[in-house]
Write an enzyme that holds these catalytic residues in place. Sequence first.
Site, short mmCIF file in Angstrom:
data_model
loop_
_atom_site.label_atom_id
_atom_site.label_comp_id
_atom_site.label_asym_id
_atom_site.label_seq_id
_atom_site.Cartn_x
_atom_site.Cartn_y
_atom_site.Cartn_z
N GLU A 1 94.16 -42.86 -31.99
CA GLU A 1 93.07 -42.24 -32.57
C GLU A 1 92.84 -40.81 -32.35
OE1 GLU A 1 89.40 -45.23 -33.45
OE2 GLU A 1 90.29 -45.86 -31.77
N LYS B 1 85.93 -55.98 -27.53
CA LYS B 1 86.66 -55.00 -28.46
C LYS B 1 87.84 -54.37 -27.24
CE LYS B 1 85.02 -52.32 -31.14
NZ LYS B 1 85.80 -51.96 -32.51
N GLN C 1 95.48 -9.91 -28.81
CA GLN C 1 95.01 -10.53 -27.38
C GLN C 1 94.67 -11.98 -27.71
OE1 GLN C 1 93.28 -8.54 -23.88
NE2 GLN C 1 91.49 -9.67 -24.42
N TYR D 1 100.84 -2.32 -32.05
CA TYR D 1 99.95 -3.07 -31.39
C TYR D 1 98.43 -2.99 -31.63
CZ TYR D 1 97.52 -5.69 -27.78
OH TYR D 1 96.55 -6.35 -27.11
N SER E 1 84.95 -51.04 -25.23
CA SER E 1 83.61 -50.81 -25.76
C SER E 1 82.73 -50.97 -24.57
CB SER E 1 83.04 -51.49 -26.99
OG SER E 1 81.92 -51.38 -27.37
N LYS F 1 96.83 -15.90 -27.88
CA LYS F 1 97.03 -16.78 -26.82
C LYS F 1 96.44 -17.99 -26.70
CE LYS F 1 98.11 -12.76 -24.27
NZ LYS F 1 97.75 -11.88 -25.41
N THR G 1 103.29 -49.26 -51.01
CA THR G 1 102.82 -47.94 -51.74
C THR G 1 101.19 -48.20 -51.95
OG1 THR G 1 103.36 -48.71 -53.97
CG2 THR G 1 105.21 -47.56 -52.53
N HIS G 2 100.63 -47.22 -52.00
CA HIS G 2 99.15 -47.04 -52.36
C HIS G 2 98.42 -48.13 -51.26
CE1 HIS G 2 100.14 -44.94 -56.26
NE2 HIS G 2 101.34 -46.05 -56.26
N1 ARG Z 1 95.85 -8.27 -22.66
C1 ARG Z 1 96.48 -7.61 -23.69
C2 ARG Z 1 96.98 -8.70 -24.82
O1 ARG Z 1 97.02 -9.61 -24.57
C3 ARG Z 1 97.58 -7.01 -23.18
C4 ARG Z 1 98.38 -6.04 -23.97
C5 ARG Z 1 97.14 -4.89 -23.79
N2 ARG Z 1 97.57 -3.55 -24.33
C6 ARG Z 1 96.75 -2.61 -24.70
N3 ARG Z 1 97.26 -1.46 -25.24
N4 ARG Z 1 95.56 -2.76 -24.47
O2 ARG Z 1 97.42 -8.29 -25.87
#
Ligand code: ARG
Length: 470
Positions: free
Chosen positions: A296, A289, A328, A323, A283, A331, A161-162
């Site tokens: 890491e 090393k 976009q 939306y 290294s 992603k 601990t610690h």
């Molecule tokens: N490339 C767009 C996205 O990833 C697809 C959907 C686009 N829709 C639109 N109404 N512009 O969100």
Amino acid sequence: MSAKKPSDKPWGGRFTESTDAFVEAFTASVGFDRRLYAHDIQGSIAHARMLARVGVLTEAEAGQLVTGLEHIRDAIEAGDFDWSVALEDVHMNIEARLTELIGPVGKKLHTGRSRNDQVATDLRLYLRAEIDNISSELQRLESGLLDLAEREADTVMPGFTHLQVAMPVTFGHHLMAWFEMLERDRERLADCRKRVDSLPLGAAALAGTTYPIDRRLTAELLGFGRIAENSLDAVSDRDFAIEFCAVAALIMTHLSRFAEELVLWTSAQFGFIDLPDRFCTGSSIMPQKKNPDVPELVRGKTGRVQGHLVALLTLMKGQPLAYNKDNQEDKEPLFDSVDTVKDCLRVFADMVPAIQPRRERMREAARSGFSTATDLADYLVRKGVPFRDAHEIVGRAVRLGLDTGRDLAEIPLAELQAFSPVIADDVHQVLTLDGSVAARDHLGGTAPAQVRAAITRARRRLAAPPGSTD
Ligand code: ARG
């Protein structure tokens, strides 16, 4: 292109000039969303089949669409597909190619659908598959941990601990602590998967569609367990991605703790374990090393995954329905979280079974640092001394040990008896490391027998769906 020329985009009908060249590049997502191609095609095939089933397309038309889409999938997989930034994203690239390939019927694919419900569906299909991949890597790592823990159920090491020596524990018990963290992560993944497994398709742009679609059929064709209930929510919900990133961030946090201990333990100062050369690098300047680069790097990569969680939360914060193009941006953080967590689990799953414990070093370290002081206090309590007094007595014995350079076990009985008359010649038994660990003999304790029982239970848990055996 002349500024007067009408747009040549799939959505260009109402436009009187073409897109600014930089805006085209700025708004395009094909550079990163093309990795969704297989799921995009899978979703489109299901959509086409459903449209034929409800009579919006003929079976012949759907057949042509499906054949064309399959052909495109093969071409992409063969590296034989020209991605175009002008076509903005993976969806329009595939659709444009489809029409090129099969003619005007290709233009019917997008009936009753929008890219908004399309992209949400693609992402869910993608993430659902990746959750399954991540879960198997996690399981492989956990299973390696169990094997190692079993081999090390009797190995004594200092518990900390610690980061100060606290009490002896077994190495097997310590390894099982990591198993518990990872098993909770596996449960969290399974739980997150339930909310990923919901079909947005059919929501169209935001309000649904005027065609007599059959969302149950689409869900069935794509293997979705649920159907998103509200079209506005269906196209704009990214909770599932945020939730996944939270799970990923926690997995990485656990791996980073694990990594940190491996880094410490491979150091000359600890020397508790060795990692095989194939998991280390050297290294370029210091010939002696051998660096624990893998742990890491895993520790380091935790930062970006935690960052992605914050990025997605911030992306969603304050977004009005439904939306927005903001989404976009979901992603790249999601993809990088998936890639990073998958790679880190893979490398740990490969490395953990190859950990080479240095049992003597661990035992030696457990012997120092008065790790059995609490055992002596408990011994006094068993002989009728109140715990607080026992604590005080042992504290004074530790002081003597510190002053004279001896551990408690090295102090002769007569000298110990000066601290308390109840100390008898059975005292040295409780001061041994093996006696100390064996005495913590209850569910969750470090006694080797308990660790073995925990491993047996853990093997059952790992073989069953996460959380089902608790
Ligand atoms: N490339 C767009 C996205 O990833 C697809 C959907 C686009 N829709 C639109 N109404 N512009 O969100």
